[in-house]
Design a protein around this motif. Structure first.
Motif, PDB file in Angstrom:
ATOM      1  N   VAL A  43     -21.205 -34.899  80.248  1.00 18.79           N
ATOM      2  CA  VAL A  43     -19.808 -34.187  80.019  1.00 18.79           C
ATOM      3  C   VAL A  43     -18.795 -34.237  79.999  1.00 18.79           C
ATOM      4  O   VAL A  43     -18.866 -33.853  81.269  1.00 18.79           O
ATOM      5  N   GLY A  44     -17.845 -35.257  79.402  1.00 17.48           N
ATOM      6  CA  GLY A  44     -16.276 -34.792  80.411  1.00 17.48           C
ATOM      7  C   GLY A  44     -15.970 -34.048  79.359  1.00 17.48           C
ATOM      8  O   GLY A  44     -14.146 -33.537  79.604  1.00 17.48           O
ATOM      9  N   VAL A  45     -16.141 -32.710  78.826  1.00 16.38           N
ATOM     10  CA  VAL A  45     -15.480 -31.597  78.230  1.00 16.38           C
ATOM     11  C   VAL A  45     -16.486 -30.628  78.912  1.00 16.38           C
ATOM     12  O   VAL A  45     -17.766 -30.676  78.777  1.00 16.38           O
ATOM     13  N   VAL A  46     -15.264 -29.721  79.002  1.00 16.21           N
ATOM     14  CA  VAL A  46     -15.485 -28.154  79.673  1.00 16.21           C
ATOM     15  C   VAL A  46     -15.459 -27.146  79.510  1.00 16.21           C
ATOM     16  O   VAL A  46     -14.059 -27.768  79.106  1.00 16.21           O
ATOM     17  N   PHE A  47     -15.478 -25.983  78.696  1.00 19.48           N
ATOM     18  CA  PHE A  47     -14.597 -24.893  78.272  1.00 19.48           C
ATOM     19  C   PHE A  47     -15.153 -23.636  79.156  1.00 19.48           C
ATOM     20  O   PHE A  47     -16.724 -23.196  79.794  1.00 19.48           O
ATOM     21  N   LYS A  48     -14.021 -23.513  80.367  1.00 20.45           N
ATOM     22  CA  LYS A  48     -14.330 -22.467  80.752  1.00 20.45           C
ATOM     23  C   LYS A  48     -13.360 -21.406  80.463  1.00 20.45           C
ATOM     24  O   LYS A  48     -12.460 -21.771  79.846  1.00 20.45           O
ATOM     25  N   GLY A  49     -13.867 -20.652  80.615  1.00 16.69           N
ATOM     26  CA  GLY A  49     -13.382 -18.922  80.183  1.00 16.69           C
ATOM     27  C   GLY A  49     -13.650 -18.127  80.013  1.00 16.69           C
ATOM     28  O   GLY A  49     -15.304 -17.925  80.389  1.00 16.69           O
ATOM     29  N   SER A  50     -13.798 -16.932  79.336  1.00 12.57           N
ATOM     30  CA  SER A  50     -15.122 -16.155  79.034  1.00 12.57           C
ATOM     31  C   SER A  50     -15.355 -15.949  77.671  1.00 12.57           C
ATOM     32  O   SER A  50     -16.629 -15.200  77.339  1.00 12.57           O
ATOM     33  N   GLY A  51     -15.006 -17.476  76.989  1.00 15.32           N
ATOM     34  CA  GLY A  51     -15.545 -17.905  76.174  1.00 15.32           C
ATOM     35  C   GLY A  51     -14.392 -17.050  74.598  1.00 15.32           C
ATOM     36  O   GLY A  51     -13.835 -17.278  74.810  1.00 15.32           O
ATOM     37  N   PHE A  52     -15.876 -17.211  73.344  1.00 14.42           N
ATOM     38  CA  PHE A  52     -15.122 -17.369  72.135  1.00 14.42           C
ATOM     39  C   PHE A  52     -15.469 -16.502  71.506  1.00 14.42           C
ATOM     40  O   PHE A  52     -16.438 -16.953  71.450  1.00 14.42           O
ATOM     41  N   TYR A  53     -15.145 -16.039  70.872  1.00 12.80           N
ATOM     42  CA  TYR A  53     -15.699 -15.096  69.756  1.00 12.80           C
ATOM     43  C   TYR A  53     -14.522 -14.335  68.445  1.00 12.80           C
ATOM     44  O   TYR A  53     -13.603 -15.356  68.526  1.00 12.80           O
ATOM     45  N   ARG A  54     -15.478 -14.224  67.982  1.00 15.82           N
ATOM     46  CA  ARG A  54     -14.758 -14.247  66.444  1.00 15.82           C
ATOM     47  C   ARG A  54     -13.541 -13.213  66.019  1.00 15.82           C
ATOM     48  O   ARG A  54     -13.061 -13.637  65.234  1.00 15.82           O
ATOM     49  N   THR A  55     -13.581 -12.178  67.218  1.00 12.19           N
ATOM     50  CA  THR A  55     -12.282 -11.264  66.678  1.00 12.19           C
ATOM     51  C   THR A  55     -11.059 -11.593  67.358  1.00 12.19           C
ATOM     52  O   THR A  55     -10.052 -11.196  67.924  1.00 12.19           O
ATOM     53  N   ASP A  56     -10.852 -13.271  68.233  1.00 12.48           N
ATOM     54  CA  ASP A  56      -9.505 -13.777  68.582  1.00 12.48           C
ATOM     55  C   ASP A  56      -8.765 -13.968  67.914  1.00 12.48           C
ATOM     56  O   ASP A  56      -7.511 -13.332  68.939  1.00 12.48           O
ATOM     57  N   SER A  57      -8.991 -13.514  67.000  1.00  9.84           N
ATOM     58  CA  SER A  57      -7.220 -14.042  66.275  1.00  9.84           C
ATOM     59  C   SER A  57      -7.423 -13.737  65.166  1.00  9.84           C
ATOM     60  O   SER A  57      -6.653 -13.102  64.213  1.00  9.84           O
ATOM     61  N   ARG A  58      -8.055 -11.736  64.662  1.00  8.29           N
ATOM     62  CA  ARG A  58      -7.713 -11.622  64.561  1.00  8.29           C
ATOM     63  C   ARG A  58      -6.932 -10.352  65.513  1.00  8.29           C
ATOM     64  O   ARG A  58      -6.538 -10.118  65.706  1.00  8.29           O
ATOM     65  N   ASP A  59      -6.121  -8.840  64.377  1.00  6.97           N
ATOM     66  CA  ASP A  59      -5.291  -8.101  64.453  1.00  6.97           C
ATOM     67  C   ASP A  59      -5.739  -6.906  65.146  1.00  6.97           C
ATOM     68  O   ASP A  59      -7.319  -7.116  64.674  1.00  6.97           O
ATOM     69  N   SER A  60      -5.619  -6.051  64.805  1.00 10.77           N
ATOM     70  CA  SER A  60      -6.748  -4.838  65.707  1.00 10.77           C
ATOM     71  C   SER A  60      -6.975  -3.938  64.858  1.00 10.77           C
ATOM     72  O   SER A  60      -8.135  -3.377  65.225  1.00 10.77           O
ATOM     73  N   LYS A  61      -7.094  -4.243  63.876  1.00  9.89           N
ATOM     74  CA  LYS A  61      -7.691  -3.571  62.488  1.00  9.89           C
ATOM     75  C   LYS A  61      -8.980  -3.867  62.194  1.00  9.89           C
ATOM     76  O   LYS A  61     -10.160  -3.612  61.433  1.00  9.89           O
ATOM     77  N   GLY A  62      -9.551  -5.050  62.285  1.00 14.95           N
ATOM     78  CA  GLY A  62     -10.729  -6.412  62.499  1.00 14.95           C
ATOM     79  C   GLY A  62     -10.346  -6.840  60.810  1.00 14.95           C
ATOM     80  O   GLY A  62     -11.302  -7.923  60.468  1.00 14.95           O
ATOM     81  N   SER A  63      -9.167  -6.646  60.502  1.00 13.08           N
ATOM     82  CA  SER A  63      -8.960  -7.580  59.270  1.00 13.08           C
ATOM     83  C   SER A  63      -7.940  -8.854  58.994  1.00 13.08           C
ATOM     84  O   SER A  63      -6.808  -8.378  59.562  1.00 13.08           O
ATOM     85  N   SER A  64      -8.500 -10.128  58.718  1.00 18.01           N
ATOM     86  CA  SER A  64      -6.807 -10.573  58.494  1.00 18.01           C
ATOM     87  C   SER A  64      -6.455 -10.529  57.759  1.00 18.01           C
ATOM     88  O   SER A  64      -5.627 -11.401  57.295  1.00 18.01           O
ATOM     89  N   VAL A  65      -6.669  -9.505  56.601  1.00 13.55           N
ATOM     90  CA  VAL A  65      -5.900  -9.821  55.457  1.00 13.55           C
ATOM     91  C   VAL A  65      -5.204  -8.296  55.285  1.00 13.55           C
ATOM     92  O   VAL A  65      -5.514  -7.290  55.325  1.00 13.55           O
ATOM     93  N   SER A  66      -3.905  -8.402  55.238  1.00 15.99           N
ATOM     94  CA  SER A  66      -3.418  -7.261  55.361  1.00 15.99           C
ATOM     95  C   SER A  66      -3.301  -6.375  53.466  1.00 15.99           C
ATOM     96  O   SER A  66      -3.298  -7.116  52.796  1.00 15.99           O
TER      97      SER A  66
END
Length: 79
Positions: A43-66
């Motif tokens: 396959v021509g697509v390769v994902f490199k890195g440590s991985g993708f996690y559910r918490t990658d796009s969240r703030d430090s409190k763990g909630s995306s709702v302010s």
């Protein structure tokens, strides 16, 4: 359009050809008229890195709702 690789079962002739998804697979070798087999590549697509996690796009409190601002309820009570 994707590029497909073929190899002849009889004379071992290998080649690549650009075909549409809707085109049918080739069946006869252009050199000896023998039978062909489609070769599958990696396959021509390769994902490199440590991985993708559910918490990658969240703030430090763990909630995306302010939380709601504290001054809104106090202003309503004063009126």
């Amino acid at each position: 359009m994707p590029t497909y690789a073929y190899a002849c079962k009889d004379c071992s002739h290998a080649f690549e050809i650009v075909q549409s998804f809707t085109d049918s697979s080739l069946t006869s070798c252009p050199e000896c008229e023998g039978s062909l087999r489609k070769k599958f590549n990696s396959v021509g697509v390769v994902f490199k890195g440590s991985g993708f996690y559910r918490t990658d796009s969240r703030d430090s409190k763990g909630s995306s709702v302010s939380p709601a601002p504290a001054s809104a309820p106090a202003a309503a009570a004063a009126s």
